[in-house]
Scaffold this active site. Structure first.
Site, PDB file in Angstrom:
ATOM      1  N   ASP A 194      27.016  66.982  11.251  1.00 24.13           N
ATOM      2  CA  ASP A 194      27.920  67.107   9.960  1.00 24.13           C
ATOM      3  C   ASP A 194      28.029  65.432   9.386  1.00 24.13           C
ATOM      4  OD1 ASP A 194      29.891  67.180   7.938  1.00 24.13           O
ATOM      5  OD2 ASP A 194      31.531  67.726   9.486  1.00 24.13           O
ATOM      6  N   GLU A 196      22.070  35.246  17.495  1.00 25.98           N
ATOM      7  CA  GLU A 196      22.413  34.720  18.592  1.00 25.98           C
ATOM      8  C   GLU A 196      24.147  35.107  18.283  1.00 25.98           C
ATOM      9  OE1 GLU A 196      20.446  30.377  18.655  1.00 25.98           O
ATOM     10  OE2 GLU A 196      22.197  30.397  17.819  1.00 25.98           O
ATOM     11  N   GLU A 240      27.807  35.523  19.611  1.00 26.06           N
ATOM     12  CA  GLU A 240      28.885  34.828  20.612  1.00 26.06           C
ATOM     13  C   GLU A 240      29.864  36.063  20.653  1.00 26.06           C
ATOM     14  OE1 GLU A 240      28.094  30.183  19.141  1.00 26.06           O
ATOM     15  OE2 GLU A 240      29.454  31.416  17.959  1.00 26.06           O
ATOM     16  N   GLU A 249      30.373  29.142  25.811  1.00 26.66           N
ATOM     17  CA  GLU A 249      30.195  28.661  24.377  1.00 26.66           C
ATOM     18  C   GLU A 249      31.522  27.459  24.478  1.00 26.66           C
ATOM     19  OE1 GLU A 249      29.488  27.632  21.710  1.00 26.66           O
ATOM     20  OE2 GLU A 249      27.478  28.375  21.481  1.00 26.66           O
ATOM     21  N   GLU A 309      27.894  33.046  25.086  1.00 21.98           N
ATOM     22  CA  GLU A 309      26.539  33.266  24.201  1.00 21.98           C
ATOM     23  C   GLU A 309      25.453  33.798  25.228  1.00 21.98           C
ATOM     24  OE1 GLU A 309      25.731  30.693  20.810  1.00 21.98           O
ATOM     25  OE2 GLU A 309      23.643  31.176  21.117  1.00 21.98           O
ATOM     26  N   HIS A 352      24.489  33.859  14.380  1.00 29.15           N
ATOM     27  CA  HIS A 352      23.534  33.036  13.495  1.00 29.15           C
ATOM     28  C   HIS A 352      22.178  33.649  13.410  1.00 29.15           C
ATOM     29  CE1 HIS A 352      25.926  29.216  15.135  1.00 29.15           C
ATOM     30  NE2 HIS A 352      26.576  30.130  14.269  1.00 29.15           N
ATOM     31  N   ARG A 398      25.296  21.185  11.894  1.00 29.92           N
ATOM     32  CA  ARG A 398      25.784  22.373  12.171  1.00 29.92           C
ATOM     33  C   ARG A 398      26.783  22.937  11.106  1.00 29.92           C
ATOM     34  NH1 ARG A 398      23.931  24.433  17.148  1.00 29.92           N
ATOM     35  NH2 ARG A 398      22.392  22.965  18.031  1.00 29.92           N
ATOM     36  N   GLU A 431      17.639  28.848  10.304  1.00 29.74           N
ATOM     37  CA  GLU A 431      18.750  29.433  10.939  1.00 29.74           C
ATOM     38  C   GLU A 431      19.765  29.652   9.994  1.00 29.74           C
ATOM     39  OE1 GLU A 431      20.807  27.059  13.495  1.00 29.74           O
ATOM     40  OE2 GLU A 431      21.960  28.549  14.688  1.00 29.74           O
ATOM     41  N   ARG A 457      23.562  30.403   9.140  1.00 23.54           N
ATOM     42  CA  ARG A 457      24.705  30.436  10.195  1.00 23.54           C
ATOM     43  C   ARG A 457      25.986  31.127   9.581  1.00 23.54           C
ATOM     44  NH1 ARG A 457      24.256  26.548  14.041  1.00 23.54           N
ATOM     45  NH2 ARG A 457      26.521  26.084  13.959  1.00 23.54           N
TER      46      ARG A 457
HETATM   47  N1  GLU Z   1      30.916  29.410  17.102  1.00 25.75           N
HETATM   48  C1  GLU Z   1      30.271  28.687  16.079  1.00 25.75           C
HETATM   49  C2  GLU Z   1      30.427  29.590  14.765  1.00 25.75           C
HETATM   50  O1  GLU Z   1      31.174  30.077  14.459  1.00 25.75           O
HETATM   51  C3  GLU Z   1      28.953  28.187  16.267  1.00 25.75           C
HETATM   52  C4  GLU Z   1      28.659  27.373  17.583  1.00 25.75           C
HETATM   53  C5  GLU Z   1      27.339  27.106  17.735  1.00 25.75           C
HETATM   54  O2  GLU Z   1      26.583  26.287  17.032  1.00 25.75           O
HETATM   55  O3  GLU Z   1      26.586  27.673  18.420  1.00 25.75           O
HETATM   56  O4  GLU Z   1      29.419  29.620  14.244  1.00 25.75           O
HETATM   57 MG    MG Z   2      26.246  29.228  19.860  1.00 25.90          MG
END
Ligand code: GLU
Ligand code: MG
Length: 444
Positions: A54, A130, A132, A186, A193, A242, A313, A333, A335
């Site tokens: 359903d 990836e 976390e 992490e 992670e 990411h 980053r 990547e 993010r």
């Molecule tokens: N925890 C971080 C985020 O919120 C990233 C840390 C990392 O570069 O792995 O994206």
């Molecule tokens: Mg990370």
């Protein structure tokens, strides 16, 4: 192989594996895994004829008046769930409408459609997410949000339950064919992670679902609570998902060019430019909850600004360093995504944005290698760096303007997604938070 023959082989395999139950799994629009469990005796019938359910009871699926749907098991996704003691296997399913057509509200179908579009241009889409997550002490303490440890990035710490959770997840995932590349503590207390292998997007999206179940189940077995909430603790990093991405053509990485900037091909640059151009609307899909926007703030390694760079980053898109002889690993990547996103929709939308960049031959702006968090508003303005949306509300308003992403989701999913985000926002908006009471109650 004929479907009937294939079904037979799967049933024989399940019996040989000693499986007693089979979970026929699919996902709703929010990315929640749903399952209907059958005994192994019923497997052949379900594989050949599908299994009716359903649809009106599933978030974002159908209205009451058109609720009959059926599941078609994707036989390639058969795997025994190791944490069930070998008694349970799962098979991911595609959802079909009662007219026998792939259901347009099925997130797997959304991703399949987008992958087909890429295929028509000769591309295969590969991703490596990836995810976390946090481990909290269980029981009442879940309410108090007590992280399970005090450790930080790559800490070895005391060998404890958390190491064991990670190790068991790795062993179990390996048994179902999901290779884990590495796992580590992490930055934030209680945060971990586990990174798994890069691969075709649909298969990897299925793995994301099973990975979350594995982490939660194994943590629970060790007396811990695992949470994939994007920002459970306000003073430390949140949890991201990411996504490393590349397009492949004739078994070759189409993102690689020996002479390109960061070894990136022109195709890769257009792709990146496409994702930057659609980034603000993409946010509603890859960071789809109210809480997602508590993560996307300066100072916590999560992106806030729409820019790209190599080691940076704080950038939205990062280009990992090239290692000689590793042409296959040249990638970008993204993010912004967090683990509350539906991976099928997130991958489909990211691909749509990238392909739009390729189609329109968009050029990315200059990469930024400084820490963008430190830029003043004037600098940001001078360099023309836009901000990601700062709330779910601004994110879905952006999505309401983005025809490319709307088309990628399809009318059904787009409408249901925004409808549910509007409901969530309305609910949140009238909530009086503890922060407001602490700040205003005594003095106003
Ligand atoms: N925890 C971080 C985020 O919120 C990233 C840390 C990392 O570069 O792995 O994206
Ligand atoms: Mg990370």
């Amino acid at each position: 192989m004929e479907r009937h023959e294939k079904s037979k082989t799967i049933v024989e395999r399940a019996k040989k594996d000693g499986v007693q139950f089979v979970d026929l799994e699919f996902v709703d629009i929010m990315g929640t895994t749903k399952a209907c469990e059958i005994t192994v005796e019923k497997l052949e019938g379900a594989c050949n004829e599908g299994l009716w359910f359903d649809g009106s009871s599933i978030e974002g699926f159908a209205r009451i008046c058109e609720s009959d749907m059926y599941l078609v098991p994707d036989l390639d996704s058969y795997a025994v769930m190791p944490w069930s003691g070998g008694r349970v296997a799962r098979i991911m399913c595609d959802v079909y409408s009662d007219e026998g057509k792939p259901f347009e509200g099925d997130p797997r179908n959304v991703l399949r459609r987008m992958l087909k579009k890429a295929e028509e241009k000769g591309f295969e889409f590969k991703v490596g997410p990836e995810l976390e997550f946090f481990l909290f002490t269980n029981g009442d303490a879940v309410q108090k949000l007590r992280p399970h440890d005090d450790a930080g990035y790559f800490d070895l710490g005391v060998r404890d339950e958390a190491d064991e959770v990670r190790r068991q997840v790795v062993t179990h995932l390996d048994k179902i064919g999901l290779r884990v590349e590495m796992n580590h503590h992490e930055c934030a207390p209680g945060q971990h992670e586990i990174d798994f292998t890069y691969g075709p997007a649909l298969k990897i999206a299925d793995y994301v679902q099973v990975y979350k179940t594995a982490v939660r189940t194994i943590a629970k077995g060790m007396g811990l609570h695992a949470s994939f909430m994007p920002k459970p603790l306000e003073d430390v990093n949140g949890s991201g998902m990411h996504v490393h991405q590349s397009l492949w053509k004739s078994e070759k990485n189409a993102f690689f060019d020996e002479n390109g900037r960061y070894k990136l091909s022109k195709t890769a640059e257009h792709y990146i430019a496409g994702q930057l151009a659609h980034a603000r609307a993409l946010a509603a899909i890859v960071a789809p909850t109210v809480n997602s926007y508590k993560r996307l703030v300066p100072g916590f390694e999560a992106p806030v600004y729409v820019c790209w760079g190599q080691v940076n980053r704080s950038a939205l898109i990062r280009i990992p360093r090239y290692k000689k002889g590793r042409e296959g690993s040249v990638r970008c990547e993204f993010r912004a995504p967090d683990p509350s996103a539906n991976p099928y929709l997130a991958f489909a939308a990211m691909l749509a944005a990238g392909l739009d960049g390729i189609e329109r031959k968009l050029e990315p702006p200059n990469p930024i290698e400084e820490n963008v968090y430190r830029f003043s508003d004037e600098e940001l303005e001078k360099k023309g760096i836009p901000l990601l949306p700062n709330s779910l509300h601004s994110a879905f308003c952006e999505l309401e303007k983005d025809k490319v992403l709307q088309e990628a989701l399809g009318k059904h999913v787009y409408e249901k997604l925004v409808e549910s985000q509007k409901r969530e926002w309305a609910d949140y908006k009238r909530h009086v938070t503890k922060w407001e009471i602490d700040r205003y109650f005594g003095v106003l």
